[in-house]
Design a protein around this motif. Structure first.
Motif, PDB file in Angstrom:
ATOM      1  N   GLN A   1       0.845  -1.190   0.000  1.00 25.04           N
ATOM      2  CA  GLN A   1       0.000   0.000   0.000  1.00 25.04           C
ATOM      3  C   GLN A   1       0.882   1.242   0.000  1.00 25.04           C
ATOM      4  OE1 GLN A   1      -2.657   0.226   3.332  1.00 25.04           O
ATOM      5  NE2 GLN A   1      -3.454   2.219   2.765  1.00 25.04           N
ATOM      6  N   VAL A   2       0.592   2.147  -0.908  1.00 25.90           N
ATOM      7  CA  VAL A   2       1.371   3.380  -1.003  1.00 25.90           C
ATOM      8  C   VAL A   2       0.925   4.365   0.072  1.00 25.90           C
ATOM      9  CG1 VAL A   2       1.856   5.384  -2.428  1.00 25.90           C
ATOM     10  CG2 VAL A   2       1.809   3.107  -3.465  1.00 25.90           C
ATOM     11  N   GLN A   3       1.889   4.895   0.795  1.00 25.82           N
ATOM     12  CA  GLN A   3       1.555   5.844   1.849  1.00 25.82           C
ATOM     13  C   GLN A   3       2.733   6.785   2.082  1.00 25.82           C
ATOM     14  OE1 GLN A   3       0.699   3.996   5.619  1.00 25.82           O
ATOM     15  NE2 GLN A   3      -0.704   5.626   6.238  1.00 25.82           N
ATOM     16  N   LEU A   4       2.422   8.069   2.233  1.00 24.21           N
ATOM     17  CA  LEU A   4       3.404   9.059   2.642  1.00 24.21           C
ATOM     18  C   LEU A   4       2.932   9.635   3.968  1.00 24.21           C
ATOM     19  CD1 LEU A   4       3.500   9.031  -0.604  1.00 24.21           C
ATOM     20  CD2 LEU A   4       4.643  11.229  -0.369  1.00 24.21           C
ATOM     21  N   VAL A   5       3.821   9.677   4.936  1.00 17.96           N
ATOM     22  CA  VAL A   5       3.450  10.153   6.266  1.00 17.96           C
ATOM     23  C   VAL A   5       4.447  11.234   6.686  1.00 17.96           C
ATOM     24  CG1 VAL A   5       3.021   9.530   8.655  1.00 17.96           C
ATOM     25  CG2 VAL A   5       2.550   7.882   6.843  1.00 17.96           C
ATOM     26  N   GLU A   6       3.902  12.419   6.995  1.00 12.45           N
ATOM     27  CA  GLU A   6       4.742  13.527   7.436  1.00 12.45           C
ATOM     28  C   GLU A   6       4.830  13.562   8.956  1.00 12.45           C
ATOM     29  OE1 GLU A   6       2.328  15.201   3.841  1.00 12.45           O
ATOM     30  OE2 GLU A   6       1.937  14.022   5.654  1.00 12.45           O
ATOM     31  N   PHE A   7       6.007  13.930   9.450  1.00 14.03           N
ATOM     32  CA  PHE A   7       6.228  14.107  10.885  1.00 14.03           C
ATOM     33  C   PHE A   7       6.987  15.407  11.097  1.00 14.03           C
ATOM     34  CE2 PHE A   7       5.003   9.892  12.202  1.00 14.03           C
ATOM     35  CZ  PHE A   7       5.341   9.069  11.137  1.00 14.03           C
ATOM     36  N   GLY A   8       6.887  15.935  12.324  1.00 14.58           N
ATOM     37  CA  GLY A   8       7.776  17.014  12.717  1.00 14.58           C
ATOM     38  C   GLY A   8       7.174  18.393  12.789  1.00 14.58           C
ATOM     39  N   GLY A   9       5.920  18.556  12.431  1.00 17.71           N
ATOM     40  CA  GLY A   9       5.313  19.865  12.541  1.00 17.71           C
ATOM     41  C   GLY A   9       5.134  20.277  13.995  1.00 17.71           C
ATOM     42  N   GLY A  10       4.777  21.544  14.196  1.00 19.30           N
ATOM     43  CA  GLY A  10       4.549  22.023  15.543  1.00 19.30           C
ATOM     44  C   GLY A  10       4.571  23.536  15.614  1.00 19.30           C
ATOM     45  N   LEU A  11       4.645  24.026  16.829  1.00 21.83           N
ATOM     46  CA  LEU A  11       4.673  25.461  17.091  1.00 21.83           C
ATOM     47  C   LEU A  11       6.109  25.889  17.369  1.00 21.83           C
ATOM     48  CD1 LEU A  11       3.287  28.191  17.774  1.00 21.83           C
ATOM     49  CD2 LEU A  11       3.017  27.327  20.115  1.00 21.83           C
ATOM     50  N   VAL A  12       6.560  26.939  16.709  1.00 15.25           N
ATOM     51  CA  VAL A  12       7.919  27.430  16.892  1.00 15.25           C
ATOM     52  C   VAL A  12       7.900  28.944  16.856  1.00 15.25           C
ATOM     53  CG1 VAL A  12       8.445  27.303  14.416  1.00 15.25           C
ATOM     54  CG2 VAL A  12      10.303  27.171  16.085  1.00 15.25           C
ATOM     55  N   GLN A  13       8.813  29.558  17.581  1.00 22.69           N
ATOM     56  CA  GLN A  13       8.898  31.013  17.591  1.00 22.69           C
ATOM     57  C   GLN A  13       9.589  31.518  16.323  1.00 22.69           C
ATOM     58  OE1 GLN A  13      10.849  32.222  21.219  1.00 22.69           O
ATOM     59  NE2 GLN A  13       8.950  32.067  22.387  1.00 22.69           N
ATOM     60  N   PRO A  14       9.307  32.739  15.923  1.00 23.67           N
ATOM     61  CA  PRO A  14      10.017  33.318  14.774  1.00 23.67           C
ATOM     62  C   PRO A  14      11.524  33.243  14.977  1.00 23.67           C
ATOM     63  CG  PRO A  14       8.170  34.705  15.382  1.00 23.67           C
ATOM     64  CD  PRO A  14       8.267  33.648  16.443  1.00 23.67           C
ATOM     65  N   GLY A  16      13.113  30.465  14.744  1.00 22.87           N
ATOM     66  CA  GLY A  16      13.407  29.107  15.160  1.00 22.87           C
ATOM     67  C   GLY A  16      13.528  28.137  13.999  1.00 22.87           C
ATOM     68  N   SER A  17      13.701  26.861  14.342  1.00 27.67           N
ATOM     69  CA  SER A  17      13.915  25.819  13.336  1.00 27.67           C
ATOM     70  C   SER A  17      13.016  24.620  13.588  1.00 27.67           C
ATOM     71  CB  SER A  17      15.374  25.348  13.366  1.00 27.67           C
ATOM     72  OG  SER A  17      16.266  26.400  13.089  1.00 27.67           O
ATOM     73  N   LEU A  18      12.698  23.930  12.517  1.00 28.33           N
ATOM     74  CA  LEU A  18      11.980  22.661  12.574  1.00 28.33           C
ATOM     75  C   LEU A  18      12.498  21.790  11.447  1.00 28.33           C
ATOM     76  CD1 LEU A  18       8.163  23.483  13.050  1.00 28.33           C
ATOM     77  CD2 LEU A  18       9.643  22.302  14.677  1.00 28.33           C
ATOM     78  N   THR A  19      12.427  20.484  11.665  1.00 25.24           N
ATOM     79  CA  THR A  19      12.727  19.546  10.591  1.00 25.24           C
ATOM     80  C   THR A  19      11.518  18.655  10.358  1.00 25.24           C
ATOM     81  OG1 THR A  19      15.110  19.518  11.013  1.00 25.24           O
ATOM     82  CG2 THR A  19      14.188  17.656   9.812  1.00 25.24           C
ATOM     83  N   LEU A  20      11.009  18.684   9.140  1.00 25.02           N
ATOM     84  CA  LEU A  20       9.904  17.814   8.757  1.00 25.02           C
ATOM     85  C   LEU A  20      10.462  16.568   8.082  1.00 25.02           C
ATOM     86  CD1 LEU A  20       7.413  20.381   7.187  1.00 25.02           C
ATOM     87  CD2 LEU A  20       7.695  19.718   9.585  1.00 25.02           C
ATOM     88  N   SER A  21       9.842  15.437   8.347  1.00 22.48           N
ATOM     89  CA  SER A  21      10.233  14.218   7.662  1.00 22.48           C
ATOM     90  C   SER A  21       9.042  13.636   6.918  1.00 22.48           C
ATOM     91  CB  SER A  21      10.808  13.196   8.640  1.00 22.48           C
ATOM     92  OG  SER A  21       9.835  12.800   9.579  1.00 22.48           O
ATOM     93  N   CYS A  22       9.330  13.000   5.805  1.00 28.10           N
ATOM     94  CA  CYS A  22       8.326  12.345   4.994  1.00 28.10           C
ATOM     95  C   CYS A  22       8.739  10.878   4.869  1.00 28.10           C
ATOM     96  CB  CYS A  22       8.239  13.009   3.630  1.00 28.10           C
ATOM     97  SG  CYS A  22       7.095  12.226   2.476  1.00 28.10           S
ATOM     98  N   ALA A  23       8.022  10.014   5.557  1.00 32.05           N
ATOM     99  CA  ALA A  23       8.302   8.583   5.504  1.00 32.05           C
ATOM    100  C   ALA A  23       7.476   7.966   4.383  1.00 32.05           C
ATOM    101  CB  ALA A  23       7.958   7.929   6.832  1.00 32.05           C
ATOM    102  N   ILE A  24       8.139   7.187   3.545  1.00 34.29           N
ATOM    103  CA  ILE A  24       7.503   6.663   2.335  1.00 34.29           C
ATOM    104  C   ILE A  24       7.342   5.155   2.427  1.00 34.29           C
ATOM    105  CG2 ILE A  24       7.831   6.355  -0.144  1.00 34.29           C
ATOM    106  CD1 ILE A  24       9.523   9.151   0.356  1.00 34.29           C
TER     107      ILE A  24
END
Length: 125
Positions: A1-14, A16-24
């Protein structure tokens, strides 16, 4: 089954940094290019970044150049989007999407075959 799942979002101050991941799941990165898109309330979906399956070339929207970096790990079948110096205008739902091969216009969301469910990024003090 084909699926893409994103992780890593959230609240951050101006600033700041975040890293999003896309698991395939269900296919390998060897044959698919991956794009990151975002959509803010009341706005159209826009292309943020892209990494080509053909040669690993990367592309960025002008609004994120120098702040965002896209990378892929073929062994882990995962694509990352590192985001730095975040601004309130980066607030949106971020989606990863997969395109078989490498089309002529990476920012055209119509070109993509598979999409993740999205992850919310909020930049606010």
């Amino acid at each position: 089954q084909v699926q893409l799942v994103e992780f890593g979002g959230g609240l951050v101050q101006p600033g700041g940094s975040l890293t999003l991941s896309c698991a395939i799941h269900g296919f390998t990165l060897d044959y698919y290019s991956i794009g990151w898109f975002r959509q803010a309330p009341g706005k159209e979906r826009e292309g943020v970044s892209y990494i080509s399956s053909r040669d690993g070339s990367t592309y960025y929207a002008d609004s994120v150049k120098g702040r965002f970096t896209i990378t892929r790990d073929n062994g882990a079948n995962e694509v990352l989007l590192q985001m730095h110096s975040l601004k309130p205008e980066d607030t949106a739902v971020y989606y990863c999407a997969a395109e078989r091969g490498s089309g002529p216009d990476w920012s055209d969301y119509i070109s993509y075959d598979y999409w993740g469910q999205g992850t919310q990024v909020t930049v606010s003090s």
